[in-house]
Design an enzyme around this catalytic site. Sequence first.
Site, PDB file in Angstrom:
ATOM      1  N   LYS A 187     -16.640  32.289  21.138  1.00 21.43           N
ATOM      2  CA  LYS A 187     -16.457  32.188  22.586  1.00 21.43           C
ATOM      3  C   LYS A 187     -17.289  33.239  23.304  1.00 21.43           C
ATOM      4  CE  LYS A 187     -13.644  33.897  25.670  1.00 21.43           C
ATOM      5  NZ  LYS A 187     -14.417  33.965  26.925  1.00 21.43           N
ATOM      6  N   GLU A 259     -14.917  45.769  17.684  1.00 16.65           N
ATOM      7  CA  GLU A 259     -15.958  46.675  18.163  1.00 16.65           C
ATOM      8  C   GLU A 259     -15.665  46.894  19.627  1.00 16.65           C
ATOM      9  OE1 GLU A 259     -18.478  48.315  19.799  1.00 16.65           O
ATOM     10  OE2 GLU A 259     -19.998  46.760  19.519  1.00 16.65           O
ATOM     11  N   CYS A 293     -21.504  49.628  25.114  1.00 13.51           N
ATOM     12  CA  CYS A 293     -20.317  50.298  24.585  1.00 13.51           C
ATOM     13  C   CYS A 293     -20.679  51.638  23.958  1.00 13.51           C
ATOM     14  CB  CYS A 293     -19.609  49.397  23.583  1.00 13.51           C
ATOM     15  SG  CYS A 293     -20.723  48.597  22.442  1.00 13.51           S
ATOM     16  N   GLU A 390     -14.081  54.868  30.056  1.00 11.11           N
ATOM     17  CA  GLU A 390     -15.349  54.158  29.921  1.00 11.11           C
ATOM     18  C   GLU A 390     -15.681  53.506  31.266  1.00 11.11           C
ATOM     19  OE1 GLU A 390     -15.480  50.697  27.325  1.00 11.11           O
ATOM     20  OE2 GLU A 390     -17.435  51.362  26.594  1.00 11.11           O
TER      21      GLU A 390
END
Lengths: 483, 250
Positions: A187, A259, A293, A390
């Site tokens: 997806k 991840e 990331c 983040e």
Amino acid sequence: MPSTEAAWTYAPAPEGRDIVKLRQSYGLFIDGQFVEPTDGGRFVTENPATEEPLAEVAQATAADVDRAIAAARAAFPAWSGLPDLERGKFLFRLARLIQERARELAVLESLDGGKPIRESRDVDVPLAAAHFFYYAGWADKLGEAFPGRDPRPLGVAAQVIPWNFPLLMAVWKLAPALATGNTCVLKPAETTPLTALLLAELVQDAGIPPGVVNILTGDGTTGAALVSHEGVDKVAFTGSTEVGKRIMQTAKTRHLTLELGGKAANIVFEDAPLDQAVEGVVNGIYFNQGHVCCAGSRLLVQESVAELFVRKLAHRIESLIVGDPLDKNTDIGAINSRAQLTKIQELCASGEEEGCVRHESGAALPERGHWFRPTFFTEVAQTHRIAREEIFGPVLAVMTFRTPEEAVEKANNTVYGLSAGVWTDKGSKIFKTLGKLRAGVVWANTFNKFDPSAPFGGMQESGFGREGGRHGLAPYLSLGGEA
Amino acid sequence: MRTSVRKTWKMVVNGEFVRSESGRTFEHDGQQVPLASRKDVRDAVRAARQAQPGWASRRGYNRGQILYRLAEMVEGRLDGAVSDRLVHYAGWCDKAAQVLGAVNPVAGPYFSFSFPEPVGVVGIVAPGPGALPLATGVAAALAGGNAVVAYAPDPIVGLEFAEASVTSDLPPGVLNVVTGDFSSVASHLAAHRDVDCLAVPAPAQPYAEACSDSLKRLVELPREGWEDLAGIGWVERFVEIKTVWHPVGT
């Protein structure tokens, strides 16, 4: 402060978009064909640089997830039963098809996701082709990769990927899974489905048997239905730590690869080649609008060179060109979505409220679309939100340190552990420092380097499992007779 | 009724099609094939030596792309097993170091690692029949970063293979293919001090004395069973292991 005026200007150099033939509407790719979603639901994917709709894509329902998993299940025996080299040769074909249609894929990636064409052309697409090439070659070498451990595929892999490297993340998921003999239901992210759908066409062109690769577009509900499905033997997810934690709770299989987020520190020692380090820090945080990331979103610079370094950094960001992702001069493209832009703005506001000093370039921004100037903050404390959370945008938090021990302590002061950078001319210092960093990837005197042969992945709340390299095969295999 | 245009069979040295400098040929299946002389072998070794550093300096990924291109060019010209074998070794180019290399957990404060490097110029005197043993040895040696002087035992398919290599992206001199008398080519290669490694069909013992002069690596190739003789083992025979030590600050 240095002049904010550019030494020269660049004439526009836009890449043509005619090479991309968009359909008005896209179906779901199930069992080798594009099919209608069961309830006919659709949503629009837009160009974040113009806010113009690009195409309609299907919203896959739970029933579509069932269909796709059933197709993958049905395809598994024949696919995993192919002679290993024959399976690999299909993936070599796919690598070649990506190379041949590289230009089209690059333009489409920049249109749908907002990243600069220079990056999609020179990084995303070549790496995607290389990744298939690399894992294609492992298909007939699994016994040599894991001697004496009887490697076998797991079955059906459910794979959910983010919007920051849409094609590349699709390939990171598919290539090792297929090479090891698994079948896949993938997806793509809600805001960036188009290159995955073009990849589905290449899967058809490569002659890969129906059901081996299935691609479902949709929002978070589709992803949630997919990863918690009883019928999957493997779940691989790249995305936020928050969603990763939920997947760990809901997945029915213990074969998980997660991840997740990061808050990487780039440590610059006083003996580092400073100009190279500035380039590395800039690349580390402003590459792909900071939607990375493993971005080096915290700079730890040794006190003795901090003032000079910040001056060089402020000067350097003035020459970063923000604007049209399809322009070959562009360094920083569009923020991927309105929602992401809002999040970045909100976190930057918190930085100012908490007393940090904001520096941003004077770049002119286009009127329409989602944009954010390259930005960094000084006077940042470790407790500030912009040093802990983040941001996933072109925003850097600058902090200082006096001793190597302090640098390591600060670098490790995070729940994450995906990547880190070390800048020094002393080799022994690099090895001493990297041994103490809690991060899955450490770059020394470079940053944001990716290669199919090099494992990538995080420690701590950046997730677990590795993608890339020989190690990237293991998460898709049962080894040594384990279930 | 059309009269066919016959092909003049030539060897490949330094990316060029050459007859033997001696002007000699031998007859094979009713066709004339070059009979390589000692000087032809020497020319081939010189070309390989010159091309080898450039080939070795390419990254594994690039060498893999080129070997895969060679498989594409061989497909349809030779038995499918030959292109499959090339695909297999294309995949080893960027993986051999991950299987043959290691990080060494030494007791002292050092970062120590070992990795394969090409042995240099490899002579491959392949057994027949067909091109599969030749292609296996050549592909494995090329995957390891070596330049090759190959002897084609089955000259027509061997030269077909050589022709395909000229139309691939392989740089000139990286693969040189000669035809002629088996034992004289093998002896010339064994005696040549600028050949670093020689692979000959079993038994290899008769070449040991000549090879010992320069401590040339001597590799023995089986006479049969090549359908199942792929794998990293052949790359391993054509590489050296280099170990590096670097201090870790304490």
